[in-house]
Every structure is written in C-alpha cells, then in structure tokens.
Scaffold this motif. Structure first.
Motif, PDB file in Angstrom:
ATOM      1  N   UNK A   1       0.876  -1.141  -0.153  1.00 39.53           N
ATOM      2  CA  UNK A   1       0.054   0.059   0.016  1.00 39.53           C
ATOM      3  C   UNK A   1       0.921   1.219   0.098  1.00 39.53           C
ATOM      4  N   UNK A   2       1.788   1.012   0.569  1.00 40.33           N
ATOM      5  CA  UNK A   2       2.947   2.339   0.696  1.00 40.33           C
ATOM      6  C   UNK A   2       2.802   3.226   1.763  1.00 40.33           C
ATOM      7  N   UNK A   3       3.815   3.613   2.244  1.00 44.93           N
ATOM      8  CA  UNK A   3       3.910   4.474   3.436  1.00 44.93           C
ATOM      9  C   UNK A   3       2.923   5.701   3.518  1.00 44.93           C
ATOM     10  N   UNK A   4       2.771   6.488   2.475  1.00 45.88           N
ATOM     11  CA  UNK A   4       1.774   7.473   2.288  1.00 45.88           C
ATOM     12  C   UNK A   4       0.347   7.183   2.443  1.00 45.88           C
ATOM     13  N   UNK A   5      -0.098   6.219   1.699  1.00 44.53           N
ATOM     14  CA  UNK A   5      -1.508   5.689   1.717  1.00 44.53           C
ATOM     15  C   UNK A   5      -1.642   5.283   3.303  1.00 44.53           C
ATOM     16  N   UNK A   6      -0.727   4.447   3.842  1.00 45.70           N
ATOM     17  CA  UNK A   6      -0.812   3.864   5.140  1.00 45.70           C
ATOM     18  C   UNK A   6      -1.146   5.005   6.256  1.00 45.70           C
ATOM     19  N   UNK A   7      -0.075   5.998   6.347  1.00 44.66           N
ATOM     20  CA  UNK A   7      -0.263   7.081   7.045  1.00 44.66           C
ATOM     21  C   UNK A   7      -1.313   7.584   6.949  1.00 44.66           C
ATOM     22  N   UNK A   8      -1.998   8.225   5.792  1.00 43.46           N
ATOM     23  CA  UNK A   8      -3.408   8.856   5.513  1.00 43.46           C
ATOM     24  C   UNK A   8      -4.420   7.959   6.367  1.00 43.46           C
ATOM     25  N   UNK A   9      -4.402   6.530   5.987  1.00 41.64           N
ATOM     26  CA  UNK A   9      -5.300   5.773   6.668  1.00 41.64           C
ATOM     27  C   UNK A   9      -5.518   5.996   7.883  1.00 41.64           C
ATOM     28  N   UNK A  10      -4.256   5.764   8.526  1.00 40.01           N
ATOM     29  CA  UNK A  10      -4.151   5.791  10.166  1.00 40.01           C
ATOM     30  C   UNK A  10      -4.746   7.193  10.858  1.00 40.01           C
ATOM     31  N   UNK A  11      -4.387   8.363  10.061  1.00 44.18           N
ATOM     32  CA  UNK A  11      -4.974   9.545  10.386  1.00 44.18           C
ATOM     33  C   UNK A  11      -6.490   9.709  10.331  1.00 44.18           C
ATOM     34  N   UNK A  12      -7.085   9.293   9.167  1.00 48.15           N
ATOM     35  CA  UNK A  12      -8.349   9.273   8.961  1.00 48.15           C
ATOM     36  C   UNK A  12      -9.142   8.288   9.850  1.00 48.15           C
ATOM     37  N   UNK A  13      -8.698   7.109   9.936  1.00 49.59           N
ATOM     38  CA  UNK A  13      -9.393   6.158  10.713  1.00 49.59           C
ATOM     39  C   UNK A  13      -8.566   5.354  11.535  1.00 49.59           C
TER      40      UNK A  13
END
Length: 335
Positions: free
Chosen positions: A231-243
């Motif tokens: 998924x890549x670090x950027x997508x994972x970071x955004x996911x964890x921030x939003x959810x």
C-alpha cells in the motif's frame, strides 16, 4: 353496615389486584428483569446461529473450528455462511443470528449509524476481539499493478456489497486519491468469486480483508501468478490518520509462501459479537470457554495462535461489551 362495607371494599381490592396481574401478563409471561420498555428478559439460547462470511474465507473456517470446541450439553452452535460483517449485524438485528464474527470497524459503523447503516443498530454487544484481519490487495502479475495508484482504470473486485471489505476498499482507494465509483471498474464479489475472476482474467485485482493465510488466496496461488500489492507509507499514514482503527501490518512468507519481500499493508480486528437477548450467564460462559480453549483453537486453526486476551477489548471502540463478557474480563484483570 360496617361489616357489609368492609366486604365490599375487600372485594374491590381483590378485583383490582386481579386486573393488574392480568394487565401485566396479557402479552405472555416473562421471567427475570424487564427493561423500561417491557422488553423480554435476556435468556439462554439452546441453538446459537452464528453469522460468518463466505465459505472460502477465514471467518467461516475459524468460526467452525471455534464452535466445535464451544459446544456444550446445554447449547450448541450452527455456523452459517453469510455476506459478511454488515449482513451479520443486520442479521442479529432481524433475529436471524444470535452471534457473529465481524470487523471491528463495521460494528462501530453499525452502532453509530454510519457508512452503510441508515440508522443505529444497538441490539448487539461485543464478546471480544480475536485476531487481526489483514487488508490484502491481490493482483495478477499480468496486470502490472504495483501500487494502489495503478488501480485507476482497472477491473477491481471490492468485496460483497455491504461487507466490511467494501468499506476498507473505499477508504484505501480514497487515501490514494482514487474514487471507487469513478476511477475503477468495480465489481462486487465474495472471496471465492474474486479468486475465480482473478484466475480467469476477468478482473485485474481484488480487495480481500481476512486473516492470513486466506484459503481463497492460498488456493488461487497454486493456479495463477499473483502478487500482494504494497500500500505504501503515504497511503498507510493517511489511513491511520483518518481512521484510527487501522493498524500497520507487514506481510511476509509466513503469510503466503509466494511472498518473497515484505509487503506493507494495514489490518483491523475480527471480533465476536452476540445479541443483547443472550443472558449474562451464557455470554459469560461462552467468553470464558473461548479464552480457556485458546490452546485447542490454536491447534484446530492457525488464527487461534494470534488470540490474546490483552487485545480482546483494546479495539472495541464505542460498542459495549456484553455484561457477561465484561464480567469475565474483570475476573482475569483485563479490565
């Protein structure tokens, strides 16, 4: 005269008591405590129907293994293949199931009345989180897909309509700037159907959220060249921030032998829930037996090895524990 008056008063009082008793039982007898809205008291359930997921997914195989170990002389379990988390919770609401295994994110959506739930569903409560469910983006090698961004314009299976997989897919795609309704050619499919379509080339990729190894993927890997997409670090970071219910997870050859390099993705928690109609004592016994039988479950199914009481309540969110489950966790010092 006084004697006649006393007799009349006594008769009136007796009639009044009889009338009140009749009013209290006109809808049938109840036992135990009754809530303020005159709902029936919680009860012991002899045949517990359990909602899971597709019969090629981990929910079904894991719950089947658990049920065999939890059956007693007083109650037994009937494990049913279903459309997944949302269908399971709605099934409890409708009285079709008395227990289910669901994603922790979806059960919170249900309790809050969001993301696919038009109104709040509060007829269920949690027994406990049992193992992490990995969000797996599987693609054919021939598709050339190496990132979430590469899904644009591709044919992608996004899980059964209303399933937890669908919401995971929606959120993962959005974190990469992809609209699930506009930027991909989406199709609703179960784990088994997704595997079949990947094999015959009718889709390029599929989202599957389940414990690993997922039987559908294991079987597919023997018949087709597939990859699990990082998924890549950027997508994972955004996911964890939003959810915040998402946790990072690294897939390796321990998940599937065909993985040669670590794959970064996320996970949520598989969680057992039960109807609020179940008695405190029965929910207590089920919870107690579930954790005391963990070593046996670990032998019967690989996901049993990931069961830990110290994470049983950590990701419950806003959904309350069933009083019977809460009683057990207090006994062992988890809460």
């Amino acid at each position: 005269m006084k004697k006649k008056t006393a007799i009349v008063i006594s008769l009136l009082l007796a009639f009044a008591m009889l009338f009140c008793t009749a009013c209290g039982s006109q809808n049938g007898e109840t036992t135990g405590n009754v809530s303020g809205n005159d709902a029936p008291a919680a009860q012991n359930i002899a045949k517990i129907k359990v909602g899971t997921g597709g019969n090629t997914g981990t929910y079904y195989s894991f719950t089947t293994a658990v049920a065999q170990l939890l059956n007693t002389a007083d109650y037994s379990f009937e494990v049913l293949s279903t459309g997944g988390s949302q269908a399971n919770i709605e099934g409890i609401e409708d009285g079709d199931y008395q227990m289910a295994i669901v994603q922790n994110d979806v059960m919170n959506y249900a309790y809050e009345g969001t993301n696919g739930f038009n109104e709040k569903i509060t007829s269920f409560s949690a027994v406990g989180c049992v193992y992490p469910e990995v969000c797996q983006l599987v693609a054919t090698k021939a598709s050339g897909i190496k990132s979430v961004a590469d899904l644009k314009g591709k044919n992608v299976a996004v899980g059964d309509a209303g399933s937890g997989v669908y919401y995971n897919a929606t959120q993962i795609l959005a974190a990469a700037g992809i609209d699930i309704d506009k930027d991909i050619n989406k199709t609703a499919a179960s784990f088994g159907d997704s595997a079949t379509q990947l094999k015959d080339g009718s889709i390029d990729a599929a989202f599957i959220t389940a414990g690993t190894p997922t039987p559908a993927i294991t079987e597919l890997a023997t018949a087709a060249d597939i990859v699990v997409v990082d998924l890549g670090d950027e997508v994972i970071s955004k996911l964890k921030t939003d959810y915040p219910f998402y946790a990072e997870y690294e897939m390796t050859s321990a998940d599937y032998p065909f993985i040669t390099e670590p794959v970064k993705t996320v996970a949520i928690m598989a969680t057992f829930v039960v109807t609020n109609d179940m008695s405190e004592e029965q929910a207590y016994q089920i919870t107690k037996t579930l954790w005391e039988k963990q070593p046996d479950i670990a032998v019967a199914h690989a996901k049993g090895k990931e069961m830990k009481t110290d994470i049983a309540v950590s990701a419950i969110g806003n959904v309350p524990l069933h009083p019977g489950a809460e009683k057990y966790y207090k006994e062992i010092g988890v809460i």
